[in-house]
Design a protein around this motif. Sequence first.
Motif, PDB file in Angstrom:
ATOM      1  N   ILE A 110       0.847  -1.195   0.000  1.00 26.65           N
ATOM      2  CA  ILE A 110       0.000   0.000   0.000  1.00 26.65           C
ATOM      3  C   ILE A 110       0.881   1.243   0.000  1.00 26.65           C
ATOM      4  N   ASP A 111       0.514   2.213  -0.810  1.00 21.55           N
ATOM      5  CA  ASP A 111       1.163   3.525  -0.778  1.00 21.55           C
ATOM      6  C   ASP A 111       0.543   4.277   0.398  1.00 21.55           C
ATOM      7  N   ARG A 112       1.289   4.433   1.463  1.00 22.09           N
ATOM      8  CA  ARG A 112       0.729   5.036   2.682  1.00 22.09           C
ATOM      9  C   ARG A 112       0.364   6.511   2.500  1.00 22.09           C
ATOM     10  N   LYS A 113       1.096   7.196   1.640  1.00 21.42           N
ATOM     11  CA  LYS A 113       0.811   8.610   1.413  1.00 21.42           C
ATOM     12  C   LYS A 113      -0.498   8.796   0.646  1.00 21.42           C
ATOM     13  N   ARG A 114      -0.667   8.011  -0.421  1.00 23.02           N
ATOM     14  CA  ARG A 114      -1.869   8.148  -1.240  1.00 23.02           C
ATOM     15  C   ARG A 114      -2.993   7.227  -0.776  1.00 23.02           C
ATOM     16  N   ARG A 115      -2.684   6.306   0.115  1.00 26.02           N
ATOM     17  CA  ARG A 115      -3.656   5.353   0.675  1.00 26.02           C
ATOM     18  C   ARG A 115      -4.344   4.525  -0.402  1.00 26.02           C
ATOM     19  N   GLU A 116      -3.517   4.008  -1.279  1.00 28.42           N
ATOM     20  CA  GLU A 116      -4.034   3.119  -2.321  1.00 28.42           C
ATOM     21  C   GLU A 116      -2.993   2.049  -2.634  1.00 28.42           C
ATOM     22  N   VAL A 117      -3.418   1.044  -3.357  1.00 23.26           N
ATOM     23  CA  VAL A 117      -2.546  -0.069  -3.717  1.00 23.26           C
ATOM     24  C   VAL A 117      -1.436   0.432  -4.632  1.00 23.26           C
ATOM     25  N   LEU A 118      -0.212  -0.009  -4.365  1.00 21.69           N
ATOM     26  CA  LEU A 118       0.909   0.281  -5.262  1.00 21.69           C
ATOM     27  C   LEU A 118       0.828  -0.658  -6.459  1.00 21.69           C
ATOM     28  N   HIS A 119       1.040  -0.141  -7.642  1.00 21.50           N
ATOM     29  CA  HIS A 119       1.013  -0.974  -8.838  1.00 21.50           C
ATOM     30  C   HIS A 119       2.267  -1.838  -8.888  1.00 21.50           C
ATOM     31  N   ASN A 120       2.115  -3.074  -9.361  1.00 22.08           N
ATOM     32  CA  ASN A 120       3.218  -4.032  -9.470  1.00 22.08           C
ATOM     33  C   ASN A 120       3.917  -4.267  -8.136  1.00 22.08           C
ATOM     34  N   ALA A 121       3.162  -4.312  -7.069  1.00 23.40           N
ATOM     35  CA  ALA A 121       3.763  -4.456  -5.744  1.00 23.40           C
ATOM     36  C   ALA A 121       3.201  -5.663  -4.995  1.00 23.40           C
ATOM     37  N   LEU A 122       2.981  -6.738  -5.709  1.00 21.04           N
ATOM     38  CA  LEU A 122       2.564  -7.980  -5.081  1.00 21.04           C
ATOM     39  C   LEU A 122       3.775  -8.559  -4.351  1.00 21.04           C
ATOM     40  N   TYR A 123       3.591  -8.991  -3.115  1.00 16.52           N
ATOM     41  CA  TYR A 123       4.694  -9.591  -2.383  1.00 16.52           C
ATOM     42  C   TYR A 123       4.238 -10.897  -1.749  1.00 16.52           C
ATOM     43  N   SER A 124       5.201 -11.693  -1.382  1.00 14.75           N
ATOM     44  CA  SER A 124       4.935 -12.949  -0.693  1.00 14.75           C
ATOM     45  C   SER A 124       5.915 -13.061   0.464  1.00 14.75           C
ATOM     46  N   GLN A 125       5.474 -13.715   1.515  1.00 15.82           N
ATOM     47  CA  GLN A 125       6.363 -13.878   2.654  1.00 15.82           C
ATOM     48  C   GLN A 125       6.146 -15.227   3.315  1.00 15.82           C
ATOM     49  N   GLU A 126       7.254 -15.765   3.833  1.00 14.50           N
ATOM     50  CA  GLU A 126       7.217 -17.010   4.590  1.00 14.50           C
ATOM     51  C   GLU A 126       7.092 -16.679   6.068  1.00 14.50           C
ATOM     52  N   MET A 127       6.449 -17.592   6.801  1.00  9.48           N
ATOM     53  CA  MET A 127       6.318 -17.446   8.254  1.00  9.48           C
ATOM     54  C   MET A 127       6.470 -18.821   8.879  1.00  9.48           C
ATOM     55  N   VAL A 128       6.881 -18.840  10.127  1.00 14.11           N
ATOM     56  CA  VAL A 128       6.929 -20.090  10.877  1.00 14.11           C
ATOM     57  C   VAL A 128       5.905 -19.978  11.999  1.00 14.11           C
TER      58      VAL A 128
END
Length: 185
Positions: A110-128
């Motif tokens: 998320i673009d915190r300044k504009r409060r909208e989704v960032l384009h091409n900013a899909l992320y993935s994360q691992e967790m335990v």
Amino acid sequence: LIKMKKITYTLEVILKTPLSVFSGESKRGFNRSIIKSLDGEPFIPASEIKGIVKNNYISIFDCKHNGNDCTCEACQIFGRAGNSDSLIFFEDLKPAGDDYKVSYRIGTAIDRKRREVLHNALYSQEMVEGTKFSGKVELYLNKKLKEMGAKEKVECAIKMIDKLGACKSRGLGYVEVRLKEGNLK
């Protein structure tokens, strides 16, 4: 030669929510991979724990910490920048058994300044999740630090840890800490 008393602890960190301690590099298509040992087991780096404990110590006990050339009580125990000697040593915390689970989250930044989704900013994360981690802590105290109550203060700063890792505002990394004086069994 200054005589030091060695105190050994067993530190346990029980996960209440999934934990994500990132390695800083992408692996297997994941932008945020958890730190793993050479044999593929997740672990919590000693530096992560030590940094949080030192910060807690400084915050709670108003050590008058003043940067790199500081000689405050916390810097005497934890060391300081410039390769200063430390009197406390943490092991990397390893899973207590094989019962942990590695899970994954996919999200959009998320673009915190504009409060909208960032384009091409899909992320993935691992967790335990679903385990506890444990390791050893060694504390060396001279007479002056013992008289100042450093042992009890360090124990308090360790027991204050309630969150670790990344994405705590998203509900990750909530933990319960147990500290027992004595060696690992």
